[in-house]
Design an enzyme around this catalytic site. Structure first.
Site, PDB file in Angstrom:
ATOM      1  N   THR A   1       0.748  -1.243  -0.175  1.00  0.00           N
ATOM      2  CA  THR A   1       0.022  -0.234  -0.057  1.00  0.00           C
ATOM      3  C   THR A   1       0.826   1.223  -0.041  1.00  0.00           C
ATOM      4  OG1 THR A   1      -1.349  -1.148   1.660  1.00  0.00           O
ATOM      5  CG2 THR A   1      -2.009   0.782   0.898  1.00  0.00           C
TER       6      THR A   1
ATOM      7  N   TRP B   1       3.823   1.678  -0.914  1.00  0.00           N
ATOM      8  CA  TRP B   1       4.656   1.783  -2.061  1.00  0.00           C
ATOM      9  C   TRP B   1       3.845   2.391  -3.363  1.00  0.00           C
ATOM     10  CZ3 TRP B   1       7.249  -2.875  -4.780  1.00  0.00           C
ATOM     11  CH2 TRP B   1       8.377  -2.284  -5.523  1.00  0.00           C
TER      12      TRP B   1
ATOM     13  N   HIS C   1      -8.874  -0.634   2.254  1.00  0.00           N
ATOM     14  CA  HIS C   1      -8.639  -2.216   2.050  1.00  0.00           C
ATOM     15  C   HIS C   1      -9.996  -2.830   1.887  1.00  0.00           C
ATOM     16  CE1 HIS C   1      -4.432  -1.337   3.206  1.00  0.00           C
ATOM     17  NE2 HIS C   1      -4.862  -1.113   4.511  1.00  0.00           N
TER      18      HIS C   1
ATOM     19  N   GLY D   1      10.769  -5.217   2.711  1.00  0.00           N
ATOM     20  CA  GLY D   1      10.505  -5.212   1.489  1.00  0.00           C
ATOM     21  C   GLY D   1      10.966  -6.240   0.215  1.00  0.00           C
TER      22      GLY D   1
END
Ligand code: PAP
Length: 323
Positions: A76, A78, A135, A291
């Protein structure tokens, strides 16, 4: 830090009488954090259900709105950063240090539609396009869009990496030790489907089907593909939201500059992301960890892995999707 503030989603104090009645008629479950109820096929803590209902009733869409959708911990932050950078790029050429991403966390720039503490008034100062995030699953979002042709970008991530990311995040914001027993109970909830915003397979499939049906309004992206080929995926995103790169931009390295600006390393190095907090009091730094693709290999037992794989495979069978 106010412990209660952090758990605004988990609380039940914002629920109206009408929603209480609705909850009585809904399927209910519990996870280790709180009470869940299933609305339109998706599990919510009660305060979040109220926020979802508020959104469906009161949100006033505009044709040009862009919604960034995800299952939690799927990329999200990113996706928000990349989209903000795309929309803002021409405005900061002369004064690149004035870029909003340098002084704000991406979450502060893109409000959540179903927030319990909504701040839908804060938009990018120089943008006419309104950016939101969510979401909620596709059908629930669509209901709130009331037929407006808004664009929706969905980001999907491998369920095992999502689980590990959520495990670390939860332990950090609860300020507890990262233990295997928490991971085991979260793995159990994931497999049963009764996780906040879950089941993950139904959530992802809702957007997958939406993107197949209406590809000009729903873009389906994968975290792993953006990691693998950020240049190509950023171009794809830019085209979809209606601001493709010009030849001059490609030649002058604008695509790579955005990839670099939005990289985990650059964002997590910024003061705003090291010290700031969300409206609910969660440290922004918790949104940046490793990540990496495949970090689950460092944490899940072979049994956990095959159990998750088997369930996801069965649920996705025939859909043409794997994740
Ligand atoms: P959210 O749904 O709560 O907003 P979200 O941003 O989706 O969280 O997920 C956080 C994950 O994205 C973290 O993954 P990890 O735990 O496996 O490391 C975080 O590190 C990763 N992430 C955050 N920003 C970036 C970025 N700029 N590039 C790549 N990954 C990122």
């Amino acid at each position: 830090m106010d412990h209660k503030e952090i758990h605004v989603n988990l609380r039940e104090d914002m629920v109206t009488e009408e929603t209480r009645k609705l909850i009585c008629s809904l399927p209910k479950d519990k996870d280790s954090q709180g009470n869940l109820c299933k609305y339109q096929g998706c599990w919510y803590y009660y305060n979040t259900l109220q926020a979802v209902i508020n959104f469906q009733k009161s949100f006033q869409p505009q044709d040009t709105d862009i919604i960034l959708a995800s299952f939690p911990k799927s990329g999200t932050t990113w996706l928000k950063a990349l989209t903000v950078a795309l929309l803002e790029r021409s405005k900061h050429e002369d004064d690149p240090l004035n870029h909003p991403l340098l002084s704000n966390n991406p979450h502060a720039l893109v409000p959540l539609l179903e927030s319990s503490t909504p701040d839908l008034t804060k938009f990018l100062p120089s943008s006419s396009t309104r950016l939101f995030s969510t979401h909620m699953p596709f059908h629930t979002v669509k209901e709130g869009l009331k037929g407006y042709p808004c664009k929706i970008v969905f980001i999907c991530r491998n369920a095992k990496d999502e689980l590990i990311s959520r495990w670390y995040f939860r332990c950090k914001y609860e300020n507890v030790e990262v233990t295997r027993s928490i991971l085991e109970s979260m793995c159990e909830s994931l497999c049963r489907g009764s996780t906040f915003y879950g089941p993950i397979w139904d959530h992802v499939l809702s957007y997958w089907r939406g993107s197949l049906k209406d590809p000009s309004h729903v873009l389906f992206m994968k975290y792993e593909e953006i990691k693998e080929e950020p240049y190509a995926q950023l171009k794809r995103l830019a085209e979809f939201i209606g601001c493709p790169f010009t030849e001059e931009e490609e030649e002058s390295g604008t695509v790579n500059k955005i990839v670099e600006l939005c990289s985990l390393r650059s964002l997590s190095d910024l003061e705003a992301n090291k010290t700031g907090k969300t409206l609910n009091g969660v440290d922004y730094k918790f949104f940046f960890r490793k990540g990496e693709v495949g970090d689950w290999k460092n944490h899940l037992t072979p049994e956990m892995k095959s159990r998750i794989d088997m369930i996801i495979e069965e649920k996705l069978r025939g859909s043409g999707l794997s994740f």
